[in-house]
Design a protein around this motif. Structure first.
Motif, mmCIF file in Angstrom:
data_model
loop_
_atom_site.group_PDB
_atom_site.id
_atom_site.type_symbol
_atom_site.label_atom_id
_atom_site.label_comp_id
_atom_site.label_asym_id
_atom_site.label_seq_id
_atom_site.Cartn_x
_atom_site.Cartn_y
_atom_site.Cartn_z
ATOM 1 N N SER A 84 72.149 36.871 37.086
ATOM 2 C CA SER A 84 72.100 37.856 36.006
ATOM 3 C C SER A 84 71.690 39.232 36.536
ATOM 4 C CB SER A 84 71.104 37.411 34.928
ATOM 5 O OG SER A 84 70.907 38.433 33.977
ATOM 6 N N THR A 111 71.529 41.837 34.523
ATOM 7 C CA THR A 111 70.740 42.464 33.461
ATOM 8 C C THR A 111 69.258 42.080 33.555
ATOM 9 O OG1 THR A 111 71.212 40.642 31.921
ATOM 10 C CG2 THR A 111 72.718 42.520 31.896
ATOM 11 N N SER A 129 81.646 34.773 40.821
ATOM 12 C CA SER A 129 81.684 33.467 40.151
ATOM 13 C C SER A 129 80.392 33.129 39.413
ATOM 14 C CB SER A 129 82.024 32.324 41.122
ATOM 15 O OG SER A 129 83.290 32.533 41.711
ATOM 16 N N GLY A 145 77.897 34.153 36.226
ATOM 17 C CA GLY A 145 77.920 34.933 35.004
ATOM 18 C C GLY A 145 79.323 35.426 34.704
ATOM 19 N N ASP A 146 79.433 36.704 34.380
ATOM 20 C CA ASP A 146 80.726 37.297 34.053
ATOM 21 C C ASP A 146 81.420 37.898 35.262
ATOM 22 O OD1 ASP A 146 80.364 36.690 31.345
ATOM 23 O OD2 ASP A 146 79.241 38.546 31.003
ATOM 24 N N GLU A 147 80.822 37.744 36.424
ATOM 25 C CA GLU A 147 81.408 38.335 37.628
ATOM 26 C C GLU A 147 82.604 37.494 38.087
ATOM 27 O OE1 GLU A 147 81.451 41.377 40.595
ATOM 28 O OE2 GLU A 147 80.454 41.150 38.650
ATOM 29 N N PRO A 148 83.771 38.114 38.276
ATOM 30 C CA PRO A 148 84.943 37.338 38.707
ATOM 31 C C PRO A 148 84.765 36.766 40.107
ATOM 32 C CG PRO A 148 85.388 39.692 38.774
ATOM 33 C CD PRO A 148 84.065 39.541 38.093
ATOM 34 N N SER A 149 85.530 35.753 40.395
ATOM 35 C CA SER A 149 85.465 35.131 41.719
ATOM 36 C C SER A 149 86.018 36.078 42.774
ATOM 37 C CB SER A 149 86.247 33.824 41.735
ATOM 38 O OG SER A 149 87.619 34.070 41.445
ATOM 39 N N TYR A 197 74.001 26.144 33.444
ATOM 40 C CA TYR A 197 75.090 26.941 34.011
ATOM 41 C C TYR A 197 76.204 26.004 34.488
ATOM 42 C CZ TYR A 197 71.387 30.441 33.993
ATOM 43 O OH TYR A 197 70.372 31.288 33.618
ATOM 44 N N HIS A 224 79.381 26.146 34.610
ATOM 45 C CA HIS A 224 80.573 26.628 35.319
ATOM 46 C C HIS A 224 80.224 27.385 36.599
ATOM 47 C CE1 HIS A 224 82.846 25.358 31.843
ATOM 48 N NE2 HIS A 224 82.099 26.120 31.064
ATOM 49 N N TYR A 225 78.974 27.281 37.028
ATOM 50 C CA TYR A 225 78.574 27.935 38.264
ATOM 51 C C TYR A 225 78.894 27.033 39.450
ATOM 52 C CZ TYR A 225 75.996 31.737 35.974
ATOM 53 O OH TYR A 225 75.654 32.849 35.256
#
Length: 204
Positions: free
Chosen positions: A13, A15, A37, A39-43, A118, A120-121
Motif C-alpha cells: 500500500s 497510501t 502486482s 494492490g492496484d499496481e499493474p504487473s 490479499y 490475488h497477491y
C-alpha cells in the motif's frame, strides 16, 4: 540533498505512507515505490519472484537517497544499501526483520492472515526466507530503527538485535505503536525522522 524514498510493507500500500509524508515539512523530494502486482499496481514482466522484485526496487533508485521502509520493505532497503552504497545515504527502518532470521523471536505468524486478506497477491512473497545478517556490518551509513511497543509481528527485541548488528544505528520506541504505527502514529514518527535528518545534516 538525498531523496526520501518510501518502501511499503507486504500489503504494497503506497497510501500507507501518506499521513507521514504530509507531516514531514522537508525540502527533499519524496517518492513512494509501488510493487508490481500488489494492490492496484499493474504487473511488470521483469517481476516474477522476490529477487526480481528486489532488483526492480533497486532500479527505481537513480540518485542519492534515504530509504524509509516498513516491515517487508525493510528487506529491500537493506539489500539496496548493500548493493549501492554510493546511492543509499541513510536508512530508516520501521518494524522490519531487516533480513535477519526471526525464528528465535517467537513472532506472531502474519502469513496466514495475509494470504486470506490479499488473495490475488503473489504467493512467493510470503514464502521467502532471507538471512542478511553476515552482511549488515557492511552498512556504514546512519540507520534509524523505529519500533512500536505493541507489535507482536516485529517485537522490540528484533529492533534491539538489528541495533547491535548495524555499525551505526539508533533505536527509538513509539509507545502504543502496533505493526502499522507509521500510519497511526505518524506525528511521532515524523518527529523522529526529522530529528534524524537534522542530526546527520541531511536537510537543507
Amino acid at each position: 540533498m538525498p531523496n526520501l524514498i518510501f518502501l511499503p510493507g507486504a500489503s504494497g500500500s503506497t497510501t500507507f505512507w501518506h499521513p507521514l509524508i504530509n507531516k514531514l515539512s522537508l525540502a527533499e523530494s519524496k517518492q513512494v515505490i509501488a510493487y508490481p502486482s500488489f494492490g492496484d499496481e499493474p504487473s511488470h514482466q521483469s517481476v516474477y519472484d522476490f529477487a526480481s522484485l528486489s532488483n526492480y526496487v533497486l532500479q527505481q533508485i537513480q540518485s542519492e537517497s534515504i530509504l524509509i521502509a516498513q516491515s517487508m520493505g525493510g528487506i529491500f532497503a537493506v539489500q539496496a544499501a548493500i548493493a549501492r552504497p554510493d546511492l543509499i545515504k541513510g536508512l530508516v527502518l520501521l518494524a522490519t526483520s531487516g533480513g535477519i532470521d526471526l525464528t528465535p523471536f517467537q513472532v506472531q505468524d502474519w502469513r496466514t492472515a495475509y494470504q486470506q486478506q490479499y488473495l490475488h497477491y503473489p504467493d512467493w512473497f510470503v514464502d521467502i526466507q532471507i538471512d542478511l545478517s553476515p552482511q549488515l556490518e557492511k552498512i556504514r551509513i546512519p540507520v534509524l530503527l523505529l519500533w512500536g511497543d505493541q507489535d507482536p509481528i516485529s517485537p522490540i527485541a528484533v529492533g534491539e538485535t538489528l541495533q547491535q548488528k548495524f555499525p551505526q544505528a539508533e533505536l527509538q520506541i513509539i509507545h502504543g505503536g502496533d505493526h502499522a504505527f507509521a500510519e497511526h502514529h505518524s506525528e511521532a514518527v515524523a518527529a523522529q525522522i526529522q530529528h534524524y535528518l537534522t542530526h546527520f545534516n541531511f536537510q537543507v
